[in-house]
Design a protein around this motif. Structure first.
Motif, mmCIF file in Angstrom:
data_model
loop_
_atom_site.group_PDB
_atom_site.id
_atom_site.type_symbol
_atom_site.label_atom_id
_atom_site.label_comp_id
_atom_site.label_asym_id
_atom_site.label_seq_id
_atom_site.Cartn_x
_atom_site.Cartn_y
_atom_site.Cartn_z
ATOM 1 N N GLU A 392 12.325 3.766 -6.920
ATOM 2 C CA GLU A 392 11.542 4.797 -6.204
ATOM 3 C C GLU A 392 10.170 4.224 -5.838
ATOM 4 O O GLU A 392 9.654 4.417 -4.737
ATOM 5 C CB GLU A 392 11.333 6.051 -7.069
ATOM 6 C CG GLU A 392 12.583 6.838 -7.416
ATOM 7 C CD GLU A 392 13.346 6.247 -8.588
ATOM 8 O OE1 GLU A 392 12.833 5.315 -9.228
ATOM 9 O OE2 GLU A 392 14.470 6.694 -8.852
ATOM 10 N N THR A 393 9.567 3.511 -6.816
ATOM 11 C CA THR A 393 8.248 2.926 -6.557
ATOM 12 C C THR A 393 8.339 1.888 -5.445
ATOM 13 O O THR A 393 7.443 1.788 -4.596
ATOM 14 C CB THR A 393 7.687 2.276 -7.844
ATOM 15 O OG1 THR A 393 7.736 3.236 -8.887
ATOM 16 C CG2 THR A 393 6.261 1.805 -7.648
ATOM 17 N N SER A 394 9.438 1.136 -5.443
ATOM 18 C CA SER A 394 9.605 0.123 -4.393
ATOM 19 C C SER A 394 9.617 0.775 -3.007
ATOM 20 O O SER A 394 9.068 0.236 -2.050
ATOM 21 C CB SER A 394 10.897 -0.667 -4.596
ATOM 22 O OG SER A 394 10.785 -1.465 -5.740
ATOM 23 N N ARG A 395 10.252 1.964 -2.923
ATOM 24 C CA ARG A 395 10.268 2.672 -1.625
ATOM 25 C C ARG A 395 8.849 3.053 -1.220
ATOM 26 O O ARG A 395 8.422 2.827 -0.100
ATOM 27 C CB ARG A 395 11.151 3.921 -1.720
ATOM 28 C CG ARG A 395 12.560 3.683 -1.217
ATOM 29 C CD ARG A 395 13.248 4.996 -0.855
ATOM 30 N NE ARG A 395 13.338 5.937 -1.964
ATOM 31 C CZ ARG A 395 14.279 5.891 -2.898
ATOM 32 N NH1 ARG A 395 15.203 4.956 -2.842
ATOM 33 N NH2 ARG A 395 14.312 6.780 -3.873
ATOM 34 N N THR A 396 8.083 3.639 -2.162
ATOM 35 C CA THR A 396 6.696 4.024 -1.864
ATOM 36 C C THR A 396 5.868 2.786 -1.538
ATOM 37 O O THR A 396 4.904 2.847 -0.780
ATOM 38 C CB THR A 396 6.079 4.746 -3.088
ATOM 39 O OG1 THR A 396 6.999 5.709 -3.550
ATOM 40 C CG2 THR A 396 4.758 5.390 -2.745
ATOM 41 N N ASN A 397 6.262 1.667 -2.141
ATOM 42 C CA ASN A 397 5.499 0.434 -2.010
ATOM 43 C C ASN A 397 5.691 -0.226 -0.645
ATOM 44 O O ASN A 397 4.934 -1.136 -0.282
ATOM 45 C CB ASN A 397 5.943 -0.534 -3.127
ATOM 46 C CG ASN A 397 4.885 -1.561 -3.467
ATOM 47 O OD1 ASN A 397 3.742 -1.449 -3.021
ATOM 48 N ND2 ASN A 397 5.245 -2.567 -4.219
ATOM 49 N N LEU A 398 6.692 0.229 0.132
ATOM 50 C CA LEU A 398 7.033 -0.474 1.379
ATOM 51 C C LEU A 398 5.841 -0.674 2.329
ATOM 52 O O LEU A 398 5.640 -1.782 2.827
ATOM 53 C CB LEU A 398 8.182 0.243 2.097
ATOM 54 C CG LEU A 398 9.576 -0.035 1.499
ATOM 55 C CD1 LEU A 398 10.643 0.780 2.219
ATOM 56 C CD2 LEU A 398 9.915 -1.519 1.566
ATOM 57 N N PRO A 399 5.017 0.382 2.576
ATOM 58 C CA PRO A 399 3.891 0.119 3.490
ATOM 59 C C PRO A 399 2.923 -0.925 2.939
ATOM 60 O O PRO A 399 2.346 -1.708 3.704
ATOM 61 C CB PRO A 399 3.187 1.485 3.613
ATOM 62 C CG PRO A 399 3.877 2.416 2.714
ATOM 63 C CD PRO A 399 5.125 1.786 2.194
ATOM 64 N N PHE A 400 2.768 -0.963 1.603
ATOM 65 C CA PHE A 400 1.853 -1.944 1.014
ATOM 66 C C PHE A 400 2.452 -3.352 1.103
ATOM 67 O O PHE A 400 1.739 -4.318 1.382
ATOM 68 C CB PHE A 400 1.542 -1.576 -0.445
ATOM 69 C CG PHE A 400 0.854 -0.249 -0.578
ATOM 70 C CD1 PHE A 400 -0.483 -0.112 -0.240
ATOM 71 C CD2 PHE A 400 1.536 0.881 -1.006
ATOM 72 C CE1 PHE A 400 -1.124 1.107 -0.343
ATOM 73 C CE2 PHE A 400 0.910 2.106 -1.112
ATOM 74 C CZ PHE A 400 -0.429 2.232 -0.771
ATOM 75 N N ILE A 401 3.782 -3.446 0.890
ATOM 76 C CA ILE A 401 4.440 -4.754 1.055
ATOM 77 C C ILE A 401 4.336 -5.172 2.526
ATOM 78 O O ILE A 401 4.149 -6.345 2.846
ATOM 79 C CB ILE A 401 5.923 -4.684 0.607
ATOM 80 C CG1 ILE A 401 5.999 -4.429 -0.898
ATOM 81 C CG2 ILE A 401 6.656 -5.983 0.938
ATOM 82 C CD1 ILE A 401 7.400 -4.296 -1.449
ATOM 83 N N GLY A 402 4.415 -4.163 3.405
ATOM 84 C CA GLY A 402 4.251 -4.437 4.843
ATOM 85 C C GLY A 402 2.906 -5.098 5.128
ATOM 86 O O GLY A 402 2.818 -6.039 5.924
ATOM 87 N N VAL A 403 1.848 -4.602 4.456
ATOM 88 C CA VAL A 403 0.516 -5.205 4.630
ATOM 89 C C VAL A 403 0.538 -6.667 4.175
ATOM 90 O O VAL A 403 0.043 -7.569 4.872
ATOM 91 C CB VAL A 403 -0.552 -4.420 3.825
ATOM 92 C CG1 VAL A 403 -1.855 -5.208 3.739
ATOM 93 C CG2 VAL A 403 -0.802 -3.065 4.456
#
Lengths: 426, 187
Positions: A392-403
């Protein structure tokens, strides 16, 4: 063929839970025994010793010790209080505070887990209390702590500098612009999410409170000034800067904040010894593996085979990014640097890629690798503190990984982003 | 008895590690100061490198006793109990075998190393300096044997040491934070 044998043997050993450093040593041992050539197991024993004597690596135990002292002596908590008083009034301010503090403190001590634990245990519960979802609190902490890998001082950069034989100072300087840009973008994403989820401000702006927390934090703020100011201005070398950081952290912890007593000091030093032993044994056994790979001409053959296909640096950079991203998902940062850099350096040199530029690329790839399971110690630590699920955290993390991915692409294809400032270094 | 031996050995290793770390930090700080006073010590580069090598191997031994070397236990812990224990045993014997070879060849090269010495301290022959390899290799074999029952129990119980380490780091950080806020309140 030899590279394939090496990789399969290494992966096999790592999967059955042999410590990575020992797995590297076993592959080197088998390689030297099974393949014909000049080097013997006597040479391996010499390489195991000399691999641990590289002078630039002296900075590693000292930065690790300084980082642990800072975590224990209340420096990070005081910095959090000060930054909160300063920008806590912005919507999503606590998330931004988290990003700012993580970027300064994470990756100093060499144990990403200990660093994230030190700041995350203070900030994540506070964020949850103020309405941040568990996954968002964990994602912000995790991504910003990983970006810190390119903010100096950084143990992975010192490792890269020693292995690729490039200036650690230039690597530190090259990390500043991408690091600051990445931090600003992470804050921007946090701000957008704060508006979307209607997250509150941390606290109102109160000049008296800012002054009070500034007075409390002034010595904490001196630490980066002492370390980075000294190194960047050329007053001290990276190793000397690490020594000064230890001295400063000791003085602040014992005499000013008075949070360090003898038993704590002993514990902190033993933690430093432990982390040094873990990283440096990797370095030492990889020197033995290097002996085998060099004897078998593996790096040179790899460079030759790839340059026969293409000499276009843009394609080679894309291939290297892909390799590093995949490895970063399965290996801890230090292990990935130690394994990959000696093998690909001849290729990097052959196609004319600046080794400083490549160093920033390598570390950024590892930052992304820390966010992607199965081996994602920073993400897992943040999730454990926030008590959130990893997926779940990985999903929320997607925009930050995008950065992080955006910064990686920018650094990869616009070398000036990392190299512009290094021109000012002698 | 085994626990007592482990505790005593760990105490000796800890003490050696602390002495090495403090010596390294002091020599770097001293050399930096002396460089600014115009007389850099000639021994600094060589001695600091030797200290780093010794700290590396004694630190690695300490980490091995605590079972904190980087590893990937996800697959083994996900296996059924018997398979997990069998693989853990294989892994343990591979570690012991590797350090046995290192101890053997590390000791063998000392016979040649004794004919050379450090440049800055002539009486310090290289066999003394490089003896850290066989000494710590033997210590790491002992450490593996002493802590093996714990590792096998963890494998049988499906405990991933990486996760256990993370939980421990968080618990310690929480304790530190709680203690600090208690101190702040009493000030």
């Amino acid at each position: 063929m030899i590279l394939l044998f090496t990789m399969v043997a290494l992966i096999g050993l790592i999967l059955i839970n042999v410590p990575i450093a020992v797995a590297i040593g076993i592959v080197a041992l088998a390689g030297l025994t099974l393949t014909p050539g000049g080097a013997t197991l006597y040479d391996m024993a010499i390489a195991l010793y000399s691999g641990a004597t590289s002078f630039p690596l002296i900075a590693i135990p000292l930065f690790i010790l300084a980082g642990n002292l800072m975590n224990t002596s209340g420096i990070s908590v005081r910095l959090i209080n000060f930054v909160t008083s300063l920008i806590g009034f912005v919507r999503g301010g606590l998330g931004m505070v988290n990003i700012g503090v993580s970027m300064v403190f994470a990756e100093i001590s060499g144990s990403a887990v200990a660093d994230v634990a030190a700041t995350g245990t203070v900030l994540i519960p506070e964020m949850k209390k103020r309405g941040y979802s568990r996954t968002l609190a964990a994602a912000i902490t995790s991504s910003s702590a990983s970006l810190a890998i390119i903010i100096p001082p950084s143990i992975p950069m010192i490792l890269y500098g020693a292995i690729a034989e490039v200036s650690v100072l230039k690597l530190f300087v090259a990390g500043v612009v991408p690091g600051v840009m990445g931090g600003a973008l992470l804050m921007a994403v946090t701000f957008v999410l704060a508006l979307r989820y209607d997250l509150p401000r941390a606290e109102g702006f109160d000049l008296c409170h800012v002054w009070r927390s500034f007075k409390e934090a002034i010595w904490a703020l001196m630490m980066p000034v002492i370390i980075l100011g000294g190194i960047f201005s050329g007053i001290v070398t990276a190793t000397e800067g690490a020594g000064l950081a230890v001295l400063a952290a000791l003085i602040i912890g014992i005499f000013i904040y008075r949070d360090l007593d003898v038993s704590r000091l002993r514990k902190v030093m033993l933690e430093g010894v432990n982390q040094t032993g873990v990283v440096m044994l990797l370095v030492a056994t990889s020197a033995a593996l290097g002996l085998f790979l060099t004897q078998a001409q593996v790096p040179q053959q790899l460079a030759q085979q790839i340059t026969e296909m293409t000499t276009n640096p843009l394609i080679v950079l894309a291939l290297l990014n892909l390799l590093l991203l995949v490895l970063g998902m399965f290996l801890h940062g230090a292990a990935a640097i130690i394994l990959v850099v000696p093998v690909v350096m001849p290729l990097v040199n052959a196609v004319g890629i600046d080794p400083i530029h490549f160093g920033i690329m390598v570390t950024l790839n590892l930052a992304i690798g820390q966010q992607t399971p199965p081996v994602a110690s920073v993400l897992i630590t943040s999730c454990s503190i926030a008590k959130s699920g990893i997926w779940e955290t990985s999903r929320t993390n997607l925009p930050f990984i995008g950065v992080l991915a955006f910064i990686l692409l920018l650094v990869t294809y616009v070398p000036q982003v990392s190299l512009a400032l290094t021109g000012y270094i002698q | 008895m085994v626990a007592k031996i482990e505790k005593a050995l760990l105490w000796v290793i800890e003490t050696i590690c602390l002495v090495l770390l403090i010596s390294l930090a002091v020599s770097v700080i001293y050399s930096t100061t002396m460089r600014y006073l115009g007389s850099s010590p000639a021994w600094y580069d060589e001695i600091a490198s030797v200290l780093l090598a010794w700290l590396t191997y004694f630190g690695a031994t300490y980490a091995l006793f605590l079972r904190q070397h980087m590893s990937f236990g996800g697959i083994v812990t996900a296996l059924p109990k018997h398979a997990a224990v069998a693989l853990a045993l294989v892994s343990e014997f591979l570690v012991i075998g590797f350090f046995a070879v290192v101890a053997w060849y590390g000791n063998a090269i000392l016979a040649v190393a004794k004919w050379d010495s450090l440049l800055s301290i002539r009486w310090m022959t290289l066999d003394i300096v490089q003896s850290v390899i066989p000494i710590t290799a033997v210590l790491m074999i002992i450490g593996t044997l002493l802590t093996m029952p714990r590792a096998l129990r963890n494998a049988a119980a499906g405990i991933d040491t990486d996760h256990a380490e993370i939980e421990q780091a968080i618990a310690e950080a929480e304790r530190e934070t709680a203690e600090m806020s208690r101190k702040d309140k009493t000030k």
